[in-house]
Write a protein that holds these residues in place. Structure first.
Motif, PDB file in Angstrom:
ATOM      1  N   GLY A 134    -124.104  39.649 -19.557  1.00 59.11           N
ATOM      2  CA  GLY A 134    -124.447  40.715 -18.628  1.00 59.11           C
ATOM      3  C   GLY A 134    -123.252  41.256 -17.875  1.00 59.11           C
ATOM      4  N   VAL A 135    -122.204  41.606 -18.617  1.00 61.20           N
ATOM      5  CA  VAL A 135    -121.002  42.138 -17.958  1.00 61.20           C
ATOM      6  C   VAL A 135    -121.311  43.482 -17.298  1.00 61.20           C
ATOM      7  CG1 VAL A 135    -118.639  42.925 -18.306  1.00 61.20           C
ATOM      8  CG2 VAL A 135    -119.480  40.905 -19.543  1.00 61.20           C
ATOM      9  N   PHE A 136    -121.988  44.332 -18.058  1.00 62.74           N
ATOM     10  CA  PHE A 136    -122.427  45.618 -17.526  1.00 62.74           C
ATOM     11  C   PHE A 136    -123.926  45.762 -17.803  1.00 62.74           C
ATOM     12  CE2 PHE A 136    -117.986  46.367 -19.012  1.00 62.74           C
ATOM     13  CZ  PHE A 136    -117.394  46.532 -17.763  1.00 62.74           C
ATOM     14  N   ALA A 137    -124.552  46.698 -17.132  1.00 63.94           N
ATOM     15  CA  ALA A 137    -125.976  46.935 -17.359  1.00 63.94           C
ATOM     16  C   ALA A 137    -126.197  47.445 -18.782  1.00 63.94           C
ATOM     17  CB  ALA A 137    -126.495  47.957 -16.357  1.00 63.94           C
ATOM     18  N   THR A 138    -127.307  47.001 -19.384  1.00 66.34           N
ATOM     19  CA  THR A 138    -127.641  47.430 -20.734  1.00 66.34           C
ATOM     20  C   THR A 138    -129.154  47.472 -20.896  1.00 66.34           C
ATOM     21  OG1 THR A 138    -127.538  46.840 -23.086  1.00 66.34           O
ATOM     22  CG2 THR A 138    -127.383  45.045 -21.505  1.00 66.34           C
ATOM     23  N   PRO A 139    -129.676  48.456 -21.620  1.00 68.58           N
ATOM     24  CA  PRO A 139    -131.131  48.547 -21.800  1.00 68.58           C
ATOM     25  C   PRO A 139    -131.684  47.472 -22.718  1.00 68.58           C
ATOM     26  CG  PRO A 139    -130.013  50.257 -23.059  1.00 68.58           C
ATOM     27  CD  PRO A 139    -128.976  49.618 -22.186  1.00 68.58           C
ATOM     28  N   THR A 140    -130.835  46.744 -23.446  1.00 64.38           N
ATOM     29  CA  THR A 140    -131.330  45.702 -24.352  1.00 64.38           C
ATOM     30  C   THR A 140    -131.439  44.343 -23.677  1.00 64.38           C
ATOM     31  OG1 THR A 140    -129.097  45.202 -25.152  1.00 64.38           O
ATOM     32  CG2 THR A 140    -130.346  46.879 -26.347  1.00 64.38           C
ATOM     33  N   LYS A 141    -131.031  44.238 -22.413  1.00 63.98           N
ATOM     34  CA  LYS A 141    -131.125  42.969 -21.681  1.00 63.98           C
ATOM     35  C   LYS A 141    -131.393  43.289 -20.221  1.00 63.98           C
ATOM     36  CE  LYS A 141    -130.482  38.373 -21.808  1.00 63.98           C
ATOM     37  NZ  LYS A 141    -131.283  37.464 -22.657  1.00 63.98           N
ATOM     38  N   THR A 142    -132.681  43.278 -19.868  1.00 61.99           N
ATOM     39  CA  THR A 142    -133.056  43.747 -18.532  1.00 61.99           C
ATOM     40  C   THR A 142    -133.546  42.627 -17.613  1.00 61.99           C
ATOM     41  OG1 THR A 142    -135.285  44.228 -19.345  1.00 61.99           O
ATOM     42  CG2 THR A 142    -133.671  46.022 -19.430  1.00 61.99           C
ATOM     43  N   ASP A 143    -133.445  41.366 -18.060  1.00 61.66           N
ATOM     44  CA  ASP A 143    -133.956  40.254 -17.258  1.00 61.66           C
ATOM     45  C   ASP A 143    -132.875  39.547 -16.457  1.00 61.66           C
ATOM     46  OD1 ASP A 143    -132.711  39.304 -19.535  1.00 61.66           O
ATOM     47  OD2 ASP A 143    -134.089  37.615 -19.803  1.00 61.66           O
ATOM     48  N   LEU A 144    -131.707  40.161 -16.337  1.00 61.95           N
ATOM     49  CA  LEU A 144    -130.621  39.527 -15.602  1.00 61.95           C
ATOM     50  C   LEU A 144    -130.470  40.142 -14.222  1.00 61.95           C
ATOM     51  CD1 LEU A 144    -127.954  39.389 -18.454  1.00 61.95           C
ATOM     52  CD2 LEU A 144    -129.437  37.529 -17.667  1.00 61.95           C
ATOM     53  N   GLU A 145    -129.773  39.412 -13.348  1.00 64.71           N
ATOM     54  CA  GLU A 145    -129.480  39.943 -12.021  1.00 64.71           C
ATOM     55  C   GLU A 145    -128.348  40.963 -12.139  1.00 64.71           C
ATOM     56  OE1 GLU A 145    -128.699  36.540  -9.642  1.00 64.71           O
ATOM     57  OE2 GLU A 145    -130.748  35.785  -9.747  1.00 64.71           O
ATOM     58  N   ALA A 146    -127.665  41.225 -11.076  1.00 64.43           N
ATOM     59  CA  ALA A 146    -126.626  42.257 -11.071  1.00 64.43           C
ATOM     60  C   ALA A 146    -125.563  41.984 -12.135  1.00 64.43           C
ATOM     61  CB  ALA A 146    -125.976  42.304  -9.699  1.00 64.43           C
ATOM     62  N   PRO A 147    -125.004  43.041 -12.717  1.00 61.86           N
ATOM     63  CA  PRO A 147    -123.949  42.844 -13.728  1.00 61.86           C
ATOM     64  C   PRO A 147    -122.784  42.028 -13.173  1.00 61.86           C
ATOM     65  CG  PRO A 147    -124.697  45.118 -13.706  1.00 61.86           C
ATOM     66  CD  PRO A 147    -125.335  44.456 -12.522  1.00 61.86           C
ATOM     67  N   LEU A 148    -122.147  41.254 -14.068  1.00 59.10           N
ATOM     68  CA  LEU A 148    -121.001  40.433 -13.662  1.00 59.10           C
ATOM     69  C   LEU A 148    -119.793  41.298 -13.325  1.00 59.10           C
ATOM     70  CD1 LEU A 148    -121.186  37.685 -16.443  1.00 59.10           C
ATOM     71  CD2 LEU A 148    -121.828  37.428 -14.039  1.00 59.10           C
ATOM     72  N   GLY A 149    -119.623  42.380 -14.070  1.00 59.33           N
ATOM     73  CA  GLY A 149    -118.456  43.218 -13.872  1.00 59.33           C
ATOM     74  C   GLY A 149    -117.185  42.519 -14.334  1.00 59.33           C
ATOM     75  N   LEU A 150    -116.074  43.213 -14.176  1.00 55.16           N
ATOM     76  CA  LEU A 150    -114.788  42.647 -14.603  1.00 55.16           C
ATOM     77  C   LEU A 150    -114.401  41.436 -13.758  1.00 55.16           C
ATOM     78  CD1 LEU A 150    -112.835  45.968 -15.205  1.00 55.16           C
ATOM     79  CD2 LEU A 150    -113.983  44.530 -16.896  1.00 55.16           C
ATOM     80  N   GLU A 151    -114.768  41.436 -12.487  1.00 50.06           N
ATOM     81  CA  GLU A 151    -114.436  40.290 -11.639  1.00 50.06           C
ATOM     82  C   GLU A 151    -115.187  39.040 -12.108  1.00 50.06           C
ATOM     83  OE1 GLU A 151    -112.046  40.055  -9.616  1.00 50.06           O
ATOM     84  OE2 GLU A 151    -112.520  37.975  -9.098  1.00 50.06           O
ATOM     85  N   GLY A 152    -116.404  39.226 -12.599  1.00 53.98           N
ATOM     86  CA  GLY A 152    -117.142  38.087 -13.145  1.00 53.98           C
ATOM     87  C   GLY A 152    -116.440  37.489 -14.345  1.00 53.98           C
TER      88      GLY A 152
END
Length: 221
Positions: free
Chosen positions: A140-158
């Protein structure tokens, strides 16, 4: 399954562009047709993920995809089913935090096959490494319509935080595309994964190990 573990550098090379199946997105084609297309384009790792398939159907599909991957010298990974992976001789299995524990999956498969684990935190990455994982996937690095059950995206810092917690190959998944691939790799990821990369010819052409040489790739050397 092989009794010998794949060396780290070779694993990263094969997984550089890592395709994950999603049967909802293949219609009217088949999983096999889609996987053949990405293999022909140069991808060398495929993960079969179909949590809704009946066991018999999954086993049959896995057998066909394993044979297809062998034709291209590609890795074939099964999601959350080490039993099926052992039965058909897949190269490995991938488990998430809500799936079978990584240590249990390792026990079922033995020491040689590839074991991947989805993680969201540095603590989960360190736990996966201790459990015998060969790679971790920042999920879940960025938001995606194929995986919607995660919390906020990790982003590059994640990615940077997980990179600092493990020396294992790090796969980035979730909204990965040719637009953000370079910054994802610069943040510490080794490999780029996803479902929708099948439509991203630029990403595959630039990073997939079996892609035809281009002037752009030549400039990377």
């Amino acid at each position: 399954m092989s009794a010998d573990r794949i060396p780290r550098d070779r694993l990263i090379e094969l997984m550089k562009v890592y395709f994950v199946t999603d049967p909802r997105l293949f219609l009217p084609g088949t999983v096999e047709e889609t996987c053949r297309d990405v293999l022909m384009a140069g991808v060398r790792t495929i993960q079969l993920r179909d949590k809704e398939a009946p066991p018999g159907d999954l086993l049959a599909t896995a057998g066909r995809l394993k044979s297809l991957c062998l034709d291209y010298g590609a890795l074939f990974i099964i999601n959350d089913d080490p039993g099926t992976a052992v039965r058909i001789g897949a190269h490995g299995v991938h488990v998430g935090q809500g799936d079978m524990p990584a240590a249990e999956a390792r026990m079922i498969m033995g020491p040689g096959p590839v074991l991947g684990v989805s993680v969201r935190t540095p603590r989960e990455a360190a736990q996966a490494e201790r459990a015998g994982a060969d790679y971790v996937a920042a999920n879940g690095v960025f938001a995606t319509p194929t995986k919607t059950d995660l919390e906020a995206p990790l982003g590059l810092e994640g990615i940077r935080r997980i990179r600092a917690a493990t020396s294992l190959p790090l796969v980035a998944i979730g909204g990965i595309s040719s637009v953000n691939a370079a910054e994802v790799l610069a943040a510490g990821a080794d490999c780029l994964a996803g479902v929708r990369i099948r439509w991203d010819a630029e990403l595959i052409g630039r990073y997939a190990p079996g892609a035809a040489p281009t002037a752009d790739r030549a400039g990377d050397a």
